[in-house]
Design a protein around this motif. Sequence first.
Motif, PDB file in Angstrom:
ATOM      1  N   GLN A 267       0.832  -1.202   0.000  1.00  0.00           N
ATOM      2  CA  GLN A 267       0.000   0.000   0.000  1.00  0.00           C
ATOM      3  C   GLN A 267       0.871   1.258   0.000  1.00  0.00           C
ATOM      4  N   LYS A 268       2.005   1.190   0.678  1.00  0.00           N
ATOM      5  CA  LYS A 268       2.914   2.338   0.722  1.00  0.00           C
ATOM      6  C   LYS A 268       3.431   2.668  -0.677  1.00  0.00           C
ATOM      7  N   LYS A 269       3.823   1.645  -1.426  1.00  0.00           N
ATOM      8  CA  LYS A 269       4.334   1.854  -2.781  1.00  0.00           C
ATOM      9  C   LYS A 269       3.241   2.401  -3.700  1.00  0.00           C
ATOM     10  N   ILE A 270       2.035   1.884  -3.563  1.00  0.00           N
ATOM     11  CA  ILE A 270       0.910   2.359  -4.380  1.00  0.00           C
ATOM     12  C   ILE A 270       0.612   3.823  -4.056  1.00  0.00           C
ATOM     13  N   ASN A 271       0.619   4.156  -2.762  1.00  0.00           N
ATOM     14  CA  ASN A 271       0.367   5.546  -2.372  1.00  0.00           C
ATOM     15  C   ASN A 271       1.439   6.480  -2.931  1.00  0.00           C
ATOM     16  N   GLN A 272       2.693   6.039  -2.911  1.00  0.00           N
ATOM     17  CA  GLN A 272       3.780   6.856  -3.449  1.00  0.00           C
ATOM     18  C   GLN A 272       3.588   7.092  -4.945  1.00  0.00           C
ATOM     19  N   MET A 273       3.230   6.048  -5.664  1.00  0.00           N
ATOM     20  CA  MET A 273       3.055   6.178  -7.114  1.00  0.00           C
ATOM     21  C   MET A 273       1.847   7.059  -7.441  1.00  0.00           C
ATOM     22  N   MET A 274       0.761   6.918  -6.683  1.00  0.00           N
ATOM     23  CA  MET A 274      -0.422   7.748  -6.918  1.00  0.00           C
ATOM     24  C   MET A 274      -0.107   9.219  -6.625  1.00  0.00           C
ATOM     25  N   LYS A 275       0.651   9.466  -5.558  1.00  0.00           N
ATOM     26  CA  LYS A 275       1.013  10.839  -5.212  1.00  0.00           C
ATOM     27  C   LYS A 275       1.892  11.443  -6.311  1.00  0.00           C
ATOM     28  N   ALA A 276       2.832  10.658  -6.819  1.00  0.00           N
ATOM     29  CA  ALA A 276       3.707  11.137  -7.883  1.00  0.00           C
ATOM     30  C   ALA A 276       2.891  11.443  -9.149  1.00  0.00           C
ATOM     31  N   MET A 277       1.943  10.604  -9.470  1.00  0.00           N
ATOM     32  CA  MET A 277       1.120  10.826 -10.661  1.00  0.00           C
ATOM     33  C   MET A 277       0.222  12.063 -10.489  1.00  0.00           C
ATOM     34  N   ASN A 278      -0.326  12.242  -9.286  1.00  0.00           N
ATOM     35  CA  ASN A 278      -1.170  13.410  -9.036  1.00  0.00           C
ATOM     36  C   ASN A 278      -0.350  14.697  -9.087  1.00  0.00           C
ATOM     37  N   ASN A 279       0.877  14.661  -8.575  1.00  0.00           N
ATOM     38  CA  ASN A 279       1.732  15.836  -8.644  1.00  0.00           C
ATOM     39  C   ASN A 279       2.090  16.158 -10.091  1.00  0.00           C
ATOM     40  N   GLN A 280       2.266  15.135 -10.896  1.00  0.00           N
ATOM     41  CA  GLN A 280       2.607  15.348 -12.297  1.00  0.00           C
ATOM     42  C   GLN A 280       1.433  15.950 -13.060  1.00  0.00           C
ATOM     43  N   MET A 281       0.206  15.619 -12.660  1.00  0.00           N
ATOM     44  CA  MET A 281      -0.986  16.161 -13.332  1.00  0.00           C
ATOM     45  C   MET A 281      -1.145  17.647 -13.050  1.00  0.00           C
ATOM     46  N   LYS A 282      -0.635  18.129 -11.928  1.00  0.00           N
ATOM     47  CA  LYS A 282      -0.806  19.545 -11.572  1.00  0.00           C
ATOM     48  C   LYS A 282       0.204  20.384 -12.211  1.00  0.00           C
TER      49      LYS A 282
END
Length: 70
Positions: A55-70
């Motif tokens: 779950q930690k790795k998934i959260n990190q990847m989702m956060k990175a993708m959301n930051n890239q969208m902004k």
Amino acid sequence: MFYYILVGILALLAGVAIGFFIARKYMMNYLQKNPPINENMLRVMMMQMGQKPSQKKINQMMKAMNNQMK
């Protein structure tokens, strides 16, 4: 006669510019509300690649993708 053509061309250019910005704003809002990938899809992709997703790795990847969208 010349003024009619000039007004027509200016109206066409203004319409194209306004249409572009409206379409861009609509797509940005759509992608924010409906992201192209979610946690479940990310988990399945990682499992297909042979990784055991934490779950930690998934959260990190989702956060990175959301930051890239902004």
